[in-house]
Design a protein around this motif. Sequence first.
Motif, PDB file in Angstrom:
ATOM      1  N   PHE A 176       1.519  -0.583   7.748  1.00  0.00           N
ATOM      2  CA  PHE A 176       2.319  -1.683   7.218  1.00  0.00           C
ATOM      3  C   PHE A 176       1.427  -2.887   6.917  1.00  0.00           C
ATOM      4  O   PHE A 176       0.511  -3.203   7.674  1.00  0.00           O
ATOM      5  N   ASP A 177       1.716  -3.546   5.809  1.00  0.00           N
ATOM      6  CA  ASP A 177       0.957  -4.738   5.456  1.00  0.00           C
ATOM      7  C   ASP A 177       1.784  -5.964   5.821  1.00  0.00           C
ATOM      8  O   ASP A 177       2.729  -6.314   5.104  1.00  0.00           O
ATOM      9  N   PRO A 178       1.485  -6.603   6.952  1.00  0.00           N
ATOM     10  CA  PRO A 178       2.359  -7.695   7.421  1.00  0.00           C
ATOM     11  C   PRO A 178       2.303  -8.930   6.539  1.00  0.00           C
ATOM     12  O   PRO A 178       3.160  -9.810   6.650  1.00  0.00           O
ATOM     13  N   ALA A 179       1.323  -9.024   5.653  1.00  0.00           N
ATOM     14  CA  ALA A 179       1.215 -10.221   4.827  1.00  0.00           C
ATOM     15  C   ALA A 179       2.200 -10.181   3.667  1.00  0.00           C
ATOM     16  O   ALA A 179       2.432 -11.188   3.015  1.00  0.00           O
ATOM     17  N   SER A 180       2.759  -9.016   3.419  1.00  0.00           N
ATOM     18  CA  SER A 180       3.586  -8.874   2.225  1.00  0.00           C
ATOM     19  C   SER A 180       5.064  -8.831   2.594  1.00  0.00           C
ATOM     20  O   SER A 180       5.451  -8.219   3.591  1.00  0.00           O
TER      21      SER A 180
ATOM     22  N   ASP B 200      10.816  -3.227   4.911  1.00  0.00           N
ATOM     23  CA  ASP B 200      10.072  -4.472   5.006  1.00  0.00           C
ATOM     24  C   ASP B 200       9.968  -4.835   6.486  1.00  0.00           C
ATOM     25  O   ASP B 200      10.289  -4.016   7.351  1.00  0.00           O
ATOM     26  N   GLY B 201       9.506  -6.029   6.756  1.00  0.00           N
ATOM     27  CA  GLY B 201       9.280  -6.407   8.145  1.00  0.00           C
ATOM     28  C   GLY B 201      10.548  -6.472   8.977  1.00  0.00           C
ATOM     29  O   GLY B 201      10.484  -6.494  10.205  1.00  0.00           O
ATOM     30  N   ILE B 202      11.687  -6.493   8.317  1.00  0.00           N
ATOM     31  CA  ILE B 202      12.937  -6.559   9.080  1.00  0.00           C
ATOM     32  C   ILE B 202      13.366  -5.163   9.516  1.00  0.00           C
ATOM     33  O   ILE B 202      13.790  -4.947  10.651  1.00  0.00           O
TER      34      ILE B 202
ATOM     35  N   PRO C 267       4.871 -11.195  22.465  1.00  0.00           N
ATOM     36  CA  PRO C 267       5.740 -10.842  21.340  1.00  0.00           C
ATOM     37  C   PRO C 267       5.065 -10.991  19.991  1.00  0.00           C
ATOM     38  O   PRO C 267       5.677 -10.683  18.965  1.00  0.00           O
ATOM     39  N   ASP C 268       3.835 -11.448  19.981  1.00  0.00           N
ATOM     40  CA  ASP C 268       3.168 -11.755  18.719  1.00  0.00           C
ATOM     41  C   ASP C 268       3.153 -10.616  17.703  1.00  0.00           C
ATOM     42  O   ASP C 268       3.456 -10.845  16.531  1.00  0.00           O
ATOM     43  N   PRO C 269       2.774  -9.395  18.101  1.00  0.00           N
ATOM     44  CA  PRO C 269       2.730  -8.338  17.077  1.00  0.00           C
ATOM     45  C   PRO C 269       4.059  -8.197  16.342  1.00  0.00           C
ATOM     46  O   PRO C 269       4.092  -8.099  15.125  1.00  0.00           O
ATOM     47  N   LEU C 270       5.143  -8.209  17.108  1.00  0.00           N
ATOM     48  CA  LEU C 270       6.453  -8.051  16.487  1.00  0.00           C
ATOM     49  C   LEU C 270       6.756  -9.210  15.555  1.00  0.00           C
ATOM     50  O   LEU C 270       7.188  -9.035  14.417  1.00  0.00           O
ATOM     51  N   VAL C 271       6.505 -10.433  16.047  1.00  0.00           N
ATOM     52  CA  VAL C 271       6.819 -11.610  15.240  1.00  0.00           C
ATOM     53  C   VAL C 271       5.974 -11.625  13.975  1.00  0.00           C
ATOM     54  O   VAL C 271       6.455 -11.938  12.883  1.00  0.00           O
ATOM     55  N   ASN C 272       4.699 -11.234  14.093  1.00  0.00           N
ATOM     56  CA  ASN C 272       3.828 -11.217  12.918  1.00  0.00           C
ATOM     57  C   ASN C 272       4.300 -10.236  11.864  1.00  0.00           C
ATOM     58  O   ASN C 272       4.267 -10.524  10.671  1.00  0.00           O
ATOM     59  N   VAL C 273       4.733  -9.068  12.324  1.00  0.00           N
ATOM     60  CA  VAL C 273       5.123  -8.036  11.376  1.00  0.00           C
ATOM     61  C   VAL C 273       6.287  -8.508  10.528  1.00  0.00           C
ATOM     62  O   VAL C 273       6.352  -8.271   9.329  1.00  0.00           O
ATOM     63  N   MET C 274       7.204  -9.235  11.145  1.00  0.00           N
ATOM     64  CA  MET C 274       8.387  -9.581  10.363  1.00  0.00           C
ATOM     65  C   MET C 274       8.288 -10.963   9.730  1.00  0.00           C
ATOM     66  O   MET C 274       9.153 -11.329   8.939  1.00  0.00           O
ATOM     67  N   ASP C 275       7.221 -11.686  10.035  1.00  0.00           N
ATOM     68  CA  ASP C 275       7.152 -13.074   9.583  1.00  0.00           C
ATOM     69  C   ASP C 275       7.283 -13.208   8.067  1.00  0.00           C
ATOM     70  O   ASP C 275       8.100 -13.963   7.563  1.00  0.00           O
ATOM     71  N   ALA C 276       6.486 -12.441   7.334  1.00  0.00           N
ATOM     72  CA  ALA C 276       6.489 -12.585   5.872  1.00  0.00           C
ATOM     73  C   ALA C 276       7.865 -12.299   5.304  1.00  0.00           C
ATOM     74  O   ALA C 276       8.363 -13.021   4.431  1.00  0.00           O
ATOM     75  N   SER C 277       8.499 -11.244   5.814  1.00  0.00           N
ATOM     76  CA  SER C 277       9.817 -10.893   5.294  1.00  0.00           C
ATOM     77  C   SER C 277      10.834 -11.973   5.597  1.00  0.00           C
ATOM     78  O   SER C 277      11.700 -12.278   4.776  1.00  0.00           O
TER      79      SER C 277
ATOM     80  N   MET D  27       0.832  -1.190   0.000  1.00  0.00           N
ATOM     81  CA  MET D  27       0.000   0.000   0.000  1.00  0.00           C
ATOM     82  C   MET D  27       0.877   1.255   0.000  1.00  0.00           C
ATOM     83  O   MET D  27       1.911   1.328   0.658  1.00  0.00           O
ATOM     84  N   GLN D  28       0.482   2.198  -0.747  1.00  0.00           N
ATOM     85  CA  GLN D  28       1.293   3.391  -0.959  1.00  0.00           C
ATOM     86  C   GLN D  28       0.698   4.572  -0.212  1.00  0.00           C
ATOM     87  O   GLN D  28      -0.492   4.821  -0.293  1.00  0.00           O
ATOM     88  N   PHE D  29       1.522   5.263   0.515  1.00  0.00           N
ATOM     89  CA  PHE D  29       1.062   6.445   1.230  1.00  0.00           C
ATOM     90  C   PHE D  29       1.447   7.685   0.449  1.00  0.00           C
ATOM     91  O   PHE D  29       2.500   7.744  -0.159  1.00  0.00           O
ATOM     92  N   ALA D  30       0.568   8.642   0.455  1.00  0.00           N
ATOM     93  CA  ALA D  30       0.904   9.891  -0.229  1.00  0.00           C
ATOM     94  C   ALA D  30       2.011  10.612   0.531  1.00  0.00           C
ATOM     95  O   ALA D  30       2.882  11.246  -0.040  1.00  0.00           O
ATOM     96  N   LEU D  31       1.980  10.465   1.863  1.00  0.00           N
ATOM     97  CA  LEU D  31       2.953  11.151   2.695  1.00  0.00           C
ATOM     98  C   LEU D  31       4.302  10.427   2.597  1.00  0.00           C
ATOM     99  O   LEU D  31       4.351   9.216   2.792  1.00  0.00           O
TER     100      LEU D  31
END
Lengths: 515, 478
Positions: free
Chosen positions: A55-59, A83-85, A481-491, A1-5
């Motif tokens: 952030f799109d954690p699935a990507s 990216d998630g990293i 720790p789930d939110p953190l782990v989820n955010v970086m999982d895909a990457s 997803m693209q942000f204008a800002l």
Amino acid sequence: MQFALPVLTLCIWLPIVGGLAVLTSGDKSPDVSRWAALGFSVLTFLISLLLWTGFDPASAEMQFVEIAPWIPSFNAWYHLGVDGISMPLIILTTFITILVIIAGWEVIHYKPSQYLAAFLIMEGVMVGVFSALDAVLFYVFWEAMLIPMFIIIGVWGGPNRVYATIKFFLYTFFGSVFMLVALIYMYFKSGSYSILDFQQLPLSLTEQVWIFLAFLAAFAVKVPMWPVHTWLPDAHVEAPTGGSVILAAIMLKIGGYGFLRFSLPITPDASATLDWLVIAMSLIAVVYIGFVALVQQDMKKLIAYSSIAHMGFVTLGFFIAFTIFNRSEAEGGVVLGMAGGMVQMVSHGFISAAMFLCVGVLYDRLHSREISTYGGVIHRMPVFGALMVFFAMANAGLPGTSGFVGEFMVILASFQADFWYAFLAATTLILGAAYTLWMVKRVVYGPVTSDKVAGLRDANGREILVLGTLAIAVLALGVWPDPLVNVMDASIQNLVQHIGVSKIAAGPAAVAALP
Amino acid sequence: MTFDYAQLVPLVPEIAVLALASILLLVDLWLKDDDKGKNHLIAVFGLVVVIGLTGLVGSEHREIVLNGSYIRDPMSDVLKIAILVISLLSFVYSRDYLRDRGMLVGEFYVLTLCAVLGMMVMVSANSFLTLYLGLELLALSLYALVAFDRDSPSGAEAAMKYFVLGALGSGLLLYGISMLYGASGSLELGPVARAVAWQGADNQVLVFGLVFVVIGIGFKFGAVPFHMWVPDTYQGAPNPVVLFLGSAPKIAAFALAFRLLVDGLGQLHGDWQGMLVILAVISLAVGNIVAIAQTNIKRMLAYSTISHVGFIFLGLLAGTVEGFAAAMFYAIVYALMAAGGFGLLVMMSRQGHEVERLDDLKGLNERDSWQAAMMALVMFSMAGVPPTVGFMAKLLVLDAVISIGFWWLALIAVFFSVIGAFYYLRVVKIIYFDQPEIAGPLVVGTGARFALSFNGLAILFLGIFPASLLAYCQAAFA
């Protein structure tokens, strides 16, 4: 997803511009400088939160990408993306900077505007390191980081600061120039400076080994890994509290980030061939440096050595990947190890920052970092003592704190690699507990040993605010720790897929046993 | 035979500099002693006009005039403007110093402008004779400038040393040129290049001449092992002269090397490449290592010059368009950095004492934090740390060297840069971490303050937006 800002551009340049503004405001009214610096850092943090929410954690793709021509004839671009990293590390950076600015509020009297400006500029540059996707841009940020740190340690540091800061600068500089040569070499192979292109670039094993070693020179110094760690204790001991915090919480992470962004994806075959080297260096850091930490008399030095040992876990988590590949068909262990390394980095960012801030609180009162100066601090400083004990527990990896999560994940993963790796890594549970708790016992508990300690005042509101925030962060990451782990999982999944495929253009894959 | 006056159009900047020098020589006669400041104003104003004129006559095309002995191409435009800007900066830096010492006389400006003229002639030379003429005009003016402080024995000694070694270098260069003339039958670079292409490297006389030409270039650049004059001259000469001598002439020396080696002897690239590799490596080694041992900042910067020359040679020896552009970029950037570094020394050494020890810079941050920041930028730039332009210059050169497969040379270069970083850092350390020996703020004139700010900010700006200058350097060789 693209942000204008242009979120990343703002996160980089807002603190830098703010730093310059604070610098020009001069030292006539330090309070104006302080509030301005705090304002800029809070604003940057708030903007960086947009990275998290948007952030799109699935990507596993790069997000918030910004690209603009920079040096056209050279094919270098102003190319940013996360990216998630890198995203959690950016938020860690903007978060810790606020705390550092608050922590230096009443403590720094000598040229406060320059002090605050250095940290703000540093913040922007570090965000730049994490978000640059162009190798030249990355290198510019990577090296530019040294200048403010050099000044911070040299101007506001302890008695032996000049030696420490020059050693710090030259060590890091020496390591990174070889990386520069490797980057230029790859530019001629691929025709672009894009890091993403480098990751897809086919390279022969010999080339990969040389490039890997060049990267290792840069990142191992930064992490720092044994045996190029010796600048760190010196730099930490001499740096002002804020400098130590930034150094431990963020600059060390940049080395770990470099492994994930450069070494592993660009030279996967060389990483597989030379993983024994990194694993050996990591385990030596965990075990040997753990023993070294045990005998330290200086609190800052002790925490510095404990940082080296903890960062050994990070690199271990990253590089056991190849052994697990060879042993089992499952990628689960690989992902676990890498995610563990990442969690450990974020968690160590909180804990080491907190530990250095605790030492800073004591140092501001008695101007000594020697363990023997203190004793029975808790009788005079109950609130502070409780917080310090809490952070020490976290440093030792007590379950429920963030220190446990990362270590546990890495140890679990290393069991899948090799029993002895896991065995050696697990010694940290004993050693870490030993050196941290022994220090706490001598400093915080026991009878009040001297008149100086008897005269201590408890932590004031500002200090409690800083330490309390960190305590919440440590606890939150420890129990959830789930939110953190989820955010970086895909990457991380993506990275693991990537390093599993040989990059050697022709001929059979070097890592024959790969799935 | 008629003379086409339109031929003189490309020479307008040179004619203007000559006219400016002549005007100053005359005006100075009628100026009273307490009115000598007008010399400065005329010189500065004149140079601004000349910069404008150079921009006006410049274009993307190349023109060869005066029977093939003179050339104006995009490269010469860029280099001339760079030389003029750096000279202008050094005038602004030096004004207060010269006034305080009663040296603000017309002769200083006349000699300096003659040197500028010599550099411009070198940059635009298209024949051996023009090149040599420009070189000698530059060199003779500089010999006199080094001894400009008549009462200073060390200045006289430096001038003598510079003169003897400079004359030796010129002699060797001339000898090499005579060999080339003998082998090719022409003084013009174009016909020489054709003759060389036709005869190839088999002609021993040609290669023999080349060796002497390279030695001559080495002398003029101050490359090891022809560097002995550099530290002694820098140490002995008055600071404003060192400022002038250490900055702009490096740009002219680049032009000298380019015209001779590439325009004239481009076909012998294989031969001179090896020679430049040797000169570059030992310049990097000696320059960076010996600089560490210096306590005199002028000597330190002299050795640092030597190491930077090594980098310029690295760009040249690549022999590619990118390499030449990189070397040109480096030469201009180096001149800018050197102007800043020496400029600060000139500014600081006002009150009857010459700043030349490293210790004189102690605690500059305490005394004037803005000037300290500018000097720190200059030092970080010389060390090649981003985001300053010194890094970009080094990056481009390394890039050119690696592009021809000499990655080992790049490794040697970065290795010595790390060693070099130490003594630049030491200067930053002295400025920021030490306590001042002289208390009280630094007294600096507005002009000099402006010049140093311009200098430091230009280093930063070009470091962040290198494309702005690089585009011109690359267009010069397109």
